[in-house]
Design an enzyme around this catalytic site. Structure first.
Site, PDB file in Angstrom:
ATOM      1  N   LYS A 248       2.881   8.503   4.814  1.00 57.56           N
ATOM      2  CA  LYS A 248       3.561   7.664   4.545  1.00 57.56           C
ATOM      3  C   LYS A 248       4.933   7.636   5.143  1.00 57.56           C
ATOM      4  CE  LYS A 248       5.297   4.605   0.533  1.00 57.56           C
ATOM      5  NZ  LYS A 248       6.664   4.345   1.019  1.00 57.56           N
ATOM      6  N   ARG A 253       8.832  -1.803   7.171  1.00 57.04           N
ATOM      7  CA  ARG A 253       7.741  -2.644   7.525  1.00 57.04           C
ATOM      8  C   ARG A 253       7.660  -3.461   8.519  1.00 57.04           C
ATOM      9  NH1 ARG A 253       3.261  -3.269   3.327  1.00 57.04           N
ATOM     10  NH2 ARG A 253       1.281  -3.935   4.620  1.00 57.04           N
ATOM     11  N   ARG A 268       9.715  -7.147   6.041  1.00 51.65           N
ATOM     12  CA  ARG A 268       8.814  -7.071   4.889  1.00 51.65           C
ATOM     13  C   ARG A 268       9.003  -8.380   4.296  1.00 51.65           C
ATOM     14  NH1 ARG A 268       7.214  -7.386   0.596  1.00 51.65           N
ATOM     15  NH2 ARG A 268       7.068  -5.828  -1.020  1.00 51.65           N
ATOM     16  N   GLU A 298       4.799   0.542  10.474  1.00 53.17           N
ATOM     17  CA  GLU A 298       6.107   0.751   9.929  1.00 53.17           C
ATOM     18  C   GLU A 298       6.918   1.300  11.343  1.00 53.17           C
ATOM     19  OE1 GLU A 298       6.766   0.796   6.501  1.00 53.17           O
ATOM     20  OE2 GLU A 298       8.440   2.005   6.065  1.00 53.17           O
ATOM     21  N   PHE A 338      -0.540   1.050  11.102  1.00 53.81           N
ATOM     22  CA  PHE A 338      -1.788   1.539  10.003  1.00 53.81           C
ATOM     23  C   PHE A 338      -2.751   0.086   9.772  1.00 53.81           C
ATOM     24  CE2 PHE A 338       2.233   0.805   7.289  1.00 53.81           C
ATOM     25  CZ  PHE A 338       2.183  -0.584   6.816  1.00 53.81           C
ATOM     26  N   ARG A 415      -1.291  -7.022  -4.303  1.00 59.19           N
ATOM     27  CA  ARG A 415      -1.027  -5.663  -4.825  1.00 59.19           C
ATOM     28  C   ARG A 415      -2.146  -5.153  -5.594  1.00 59.19           C
ATOM     29  NH1 ARG A 415       3.586  -2.958  -4.643  1.00 59.19           N
ATOM     30  NH2 ARG A 415       4.907  -4.701  -4.749  1.00 59.19           N
ATOM     31  N   LYS A 421       0.029   4.511  -3.292  1.00 58.45           N
ATOM     32  CA  LYS A 421       0.829   5.222  -2.675  1.00 58.45           C
ATOM     33  C   LYS A 421       1.139   6.619  -3.618  1.00 58.45           C
ATOM     34  CE  LYS A 421       4.508   2.462  -4.607  1.00 58.45           C
ATOM     35  NZ  LYS A 421       5.610   1.323  -4.360  1.00 58.45           N
TER      36      LYS A 421
HETATM   37  N1  LIG Z   1       0.436   4.271   5.986  1.00 58.88           N
HETATM   38  C1  LIG Z   1       1.114   3.233   5.481  1.00 58.88           C
HETATM   39  N2  LIG Z   1       0.439   2.426   4.674  1.00 58.88           N
HETATM   40  C2  LIG Z   1       0.829   1.431   4.282  1.00 58.88           C
HETATM   41  N3  LIG Z   1       2.224   1.332   3.927  1.00 58.88           N
HETATM   42  C3  LIG Z   1       2.997   2.022   4.234  1.00 58.88           C
HETATM   43  C4  LIG Z   1       2.552   3.242   5.306  1.00 58.88           C
HETATM   44  N4  LIG Z   1       3.356   3.926   5.492  1.00 58.88           N
HETATM   45  C5  LIG Z   1       4.735   3.468   5.172  1.00 58.88           C
HETATM   46  N5  LIG Z   1       4.211   2.537   4.348  1.00 58.88           N
HETATM   47  C6  LIG Z   1       5.378   1.526   3.639  1.00 58.88           C
HETATM   48  O1  LIG Z   1       5.265   1.906   2.544  1.00 58.88           O
HETATM   49  C7  LIG Z   1       5.639   0.626   1.632  1.00 58.88           C
HETATM   50  C8  LIG Z   1       5.142   0.811   0.181  1.00 58.88           C
HETATM   51  O2  LIG Z   1       5.956   1.936  -0.346  1.00 58.88           O
HETATM   52  P1  LIG Z   1       7.607   1.840  -0.929  1.00 58.88           P
HETATM   53  O3  LIG Z   1       7.136   2.133  -2.605  1.00 58.88           O
HETATM   54  O4  LIG Z   1       8.062   2.997  -0.355  1.00 58.88           O
HETATM   55  O5  LIG Z   1       7.943   0.424  -0.690  1.00 58.88           O
HETATM   56  P2  LIG Z   1       8.634  -0.696  -1.704  1.00 58.88           P
HETATM   57  O6  LIG Z   1       9.207  -1.415  -0.671  1.00 58.88           O
HETATM   58  O7  LIG Z   1       9.408  -0.010  -2.704  1.00 58.88           O
HETATM   59  O8  LIG Z   1       7.268  -1.201  -2.012  1.00 58.88           O
HETATM   60  P3  LIG Z   1       6.342  -2.511  -1.680  1.00 58.88           P
HETATM   61  O9  LIG Z   1       6.540  -2.651  -0.422  1.00 58.88           O
HETATM   62  O10 LIG Z   1       4.811  -1.849  -2.252  1.00 58.88           O
HETATM   63  O11 LIG Z   1       6.987  -3.356  -2.715  1.00 58.88           O
HETATM   64  C9  LIG Z   1       4.799  -0.365   2.391  1.00 58.88           C
HETATM   65  O12 LIG Z   1       5.625  -1.729   2.335  1.00 58.88           O
HETATM   66  C10 LIG Z   1       5.207   0.151   3.981  1.00 58.88           C
HETATM   67  O13 LIG Z   1       6.280  -0.523   4.378  1.00 58.88           O
END
Ligand SMILES: Nc1ncnc2c1ncn2[C@@H]1O[C@H](COP(=O)(O)OP(=O)(O)OP(=O)(O)O)[C@@H](O)[C@H]1O
Length: 579
Positions: A248, A253, A268, A298, A338, A415, A421
């Site tokens: 991760k 994104r 995003r 990412e 990814f 979702r 995660k």
């Molecule tokens: N291998 C991966 N697969 C999917 N997402 C990943 C990966 N590595 C990093 N990410 C990032 O992690 C994000 C999701 O986790 P995180 O909680 O850090 O983000 P958030 O912005 O708080 O939540 P979300 O995007 O789920 O609303 C994804 O939107 C993506 O940008």
């Protein structure tokens, strides 16, 4: 459709505090729109003049709006400024100050044409041109129309209707009931253009909407991750015998569209950020062996000398610099891919994750700047834990576990439990921070006089498309953050509780805000609460609340509908109890 019809509907939308009524008003409005207008009506309701991803900006700031109002009213700027002090809103100023009778009757299309001309004006003399186009529109309009013309032009529409409310209204108007929204959602998820969905529905009915396909340079809404309370739950939740565990990355994104040599990058929030990442666009042209492709991944700042990832903040420093090419050399970004959503004219959304990944590896020539996300395949929790610890050691943020089942499709905009995660613990009680939406604030006292003392935060209920309160938060802000609060929140001020905000009277703040600002919040635990409305149980008269909330940072890249959902809060609460 007359713009006056729209404006009077907007007046009613602003006056309602019920989401059902809001949907009904919108359904009636949309039901009366012609095929060439209905899309424009949708954009206007959202305070825009085109689909969000097109980044059409009118660039009318307060000063330009004041100048246009002065011109239309035949007064000077000081009279406008005095009226702004009295009414506090430029739309209301235009309503009261311009006295000339409406010169002609404006249609929705006329207004869109003029606003597009404002957006298109550039170069020397464009400020004058924008001002005079807006002044001409205002002079031609009725007082109520003027209010909304100015709010549209300045980006302050604040009707409080979101895209899901609009989809409900479209379903009610053309498919007979709100329950049919799901049928429209897929088209919206793959096109990110509500105007297009509305137009297609109006012209060709549901079959035409179902025929909407992926189009290059038009973003697809991203698939999102779930979270669990314990690593041992991951396998059971995903429910496939083997899963992939991916690194991760803590970056931004990016959805990349490659169309020959033409590359577009979306964030995003689905805005076009191609200009921010010239290096990534170059790597994609070089490393992707397909004529057309859509990749999901990412962008991460990477130190090529030491071979280590740099934190999110390093990447954000690029954003603030004007000369992006220079910073790109100083802080190079790598693209970790990814997923693969589309290749050579074919959608991959309905292929399983293993199939998508295999094709991805086939078309990517990997190097330091661009590669598929590193991962393992495992069927046990020890395997997941080992890989997770190794990721943390390499300076990564955690892991994302993904289903390898036959039905592990890419679910745009959803979702679900296919992606989970797991991050390094932030707090003893919670395994992650929450991203909450500010819906209210209390006036500051003592040291905080002149700013706000605390803010009221809400989670997003995606089923009902409303915001439900979870906590009041007053700690964690630095002094500059605090001092900046009034400026940050000014554009979202509402004079009453917004229709999509559910709050109990005990939680009513001094000031209300339309859902706009998203904030990352750290907390100790989720508890039941008689005050907050998150997952409100009307029988027990209890909701869920976050205890000891602390401000972490602003999440400007998130829209309110991308905040933590009330379902996620409930999931955390239930799992906390099991532990
Ligand atoms: N291998 C991966 N697969 C999917 N997402 C990943 C990966 N590595 C990093 N990410 C990032 O992690 C994000 C999701 O986790 P995180 O909680 O850090 O983000 P958030 O912005 O708080 O939540 P979300 O995007 O789920 O609303 C994804 O939107 C993506 O940008």
């Amino acid at each position: 459709m007359k713009f006056a019809t729209l404006a009077s509907c907007f007046e009613r939308l602003q006056a309602t505090t019920s989401r059902i009524e809001m949907t009904a008003l919108l359904a009636r409005l949309l039901g009366g729109a012609a095929p060439d207008e209905i899309g424009l009506v949708c954009y206007f309701v959202l305070g825009e003049i085109g689909p969000g991803y097109k980044r059409v900006s009118l660039n009318i700031g307060d000063r330009a709006a004041a100048a246009a109002i002065a011109l239309a009213a035949g007064t000077d700027l000081s009279a406008v400024e005095a009226a702004v002090r009295e009414f506090g809103d430029y739309g209301d100023v235009a309503y009261h100050l311009i006295e000339a009778p409406a010169a002609e009757s404006l249609s929705v299309t006329d207004v869109h044409r003029s606003l597009s001309a404002i957006a298109g004006a550039s170069g020397p003399g464009s400020a004058e041109e924008k001002k005079s186009i807006l002044a001409r529109l205002l002079a031609a309009a009725t007082p109520v129309e003027r209010r909304y013309l100015v709010r549209l032009a300045t980006g302050n529409m604040r009707l409080g209707a979101g895209d899901m409310t609009l989809l409900d209204a479209l379903a009610e108007a053309f498919l007979g009931s709100r329950a049919e929204r799901r049928a429209l959602e897929h088209a919206y998820n793959i096109s990110s253009d509500i105007g297009l969905v509305a137009r297609t529905l109006r012209e060709g009915g549901l079959p035409a909407v179902q025929a909407i396909t992926i189009t290059l340079h038009r973003p697809i809404r991203p698939m999102l991750t779930q979270r669990v309370a314990r690593i041992s739950e991951i396998l059971e939740r995903i429910g496939s015998p083997v899963i992939a565990v991916e690194e991760k990355y803590d970056g931004e994104r990016i959805q990349a569209h490659k169309d020959g040599n033409d590359v577009t990058l979306f964030s995003r929030r689905l805005t076009d950020v191609t200009d921010q990442y010239p290096d990534i666009a170059r790597h994609i042209r070089r490393c992707v062996a397909a004529d057309t492709a859509i990749l999901d991944g990412e962008a991460v700042a990477f130190d090529h000398e030491t071979g280590t990832y740099r934190p999110f903040q390093a990447l954000m420093r690029r954003r603030r610099k004007y000369q992006i090419s220079e910073v790109a050399a100083e802080i190079p970004a790598t693209y970790r891919v990814f997923d693969l959503l589309y290749v050579n004219g074919e959608s991959y959304l309905h292929r399983s994750y293993p199939d998508r990944r295999a094709k991805l590896e086939e078309i990517l020539s990997r190097d330091d700047h661009l590669s598929p996300a590193d991962r393992i395949i495992t069927d046990n929790t020890d395997g997941i834990t080992e890989f997770y610890l190794a990721c943390i050691e390499r300076g990564l943020e955690g892991i994302v576990c993904k289903s390898c089942a036959d039905d592990s499709f890419y679910r745009a905009g959803a979702r679900e439990w296919q992606w989970i995660k797991w991050k390094s613990d932030y707090a003893p009680g919670l395994s992650d921070t929450l991203d909450l939406v500010i819906v209210g604030a209390n006036a500051g006292r003592g040291k905080r006089a002149g700013t706000y003392g605390s803010v009221l935060c809400a989670a997003y209920n995606s089923e009902k498309d409303v915001f439900q309160t979870v906590c009041g938060m007053g700690t964690g802000f630095s002094d500059p953050d605090l001092a900046d609060l009034p400026r940050r929140l000014a554009g979202a001020r509402a004079d009453r509780q917004p229709a999509r905000v559910m709050a109990n009277p005990q939680a009513a703040p001094d000031f209300w805000f339309l859902p706009a600002q998203v904030v990352e919040v750290l907390g100790l635990e989720i508890t039941e609460s008689p005050i907050h409305t998150c997952n409100w149980d009307p029988v027990r008269r209890r909701g869920l609340a976050l205890r000891f909330p602390r401000f972490v940072r602003w999440r400007d890249e998130k829209s309110p509908e991308q905040a933590t959902t009330t379902a996620e809060v409930a999931a955390i609460f239930h799992r906390q109890r099991e532990v």
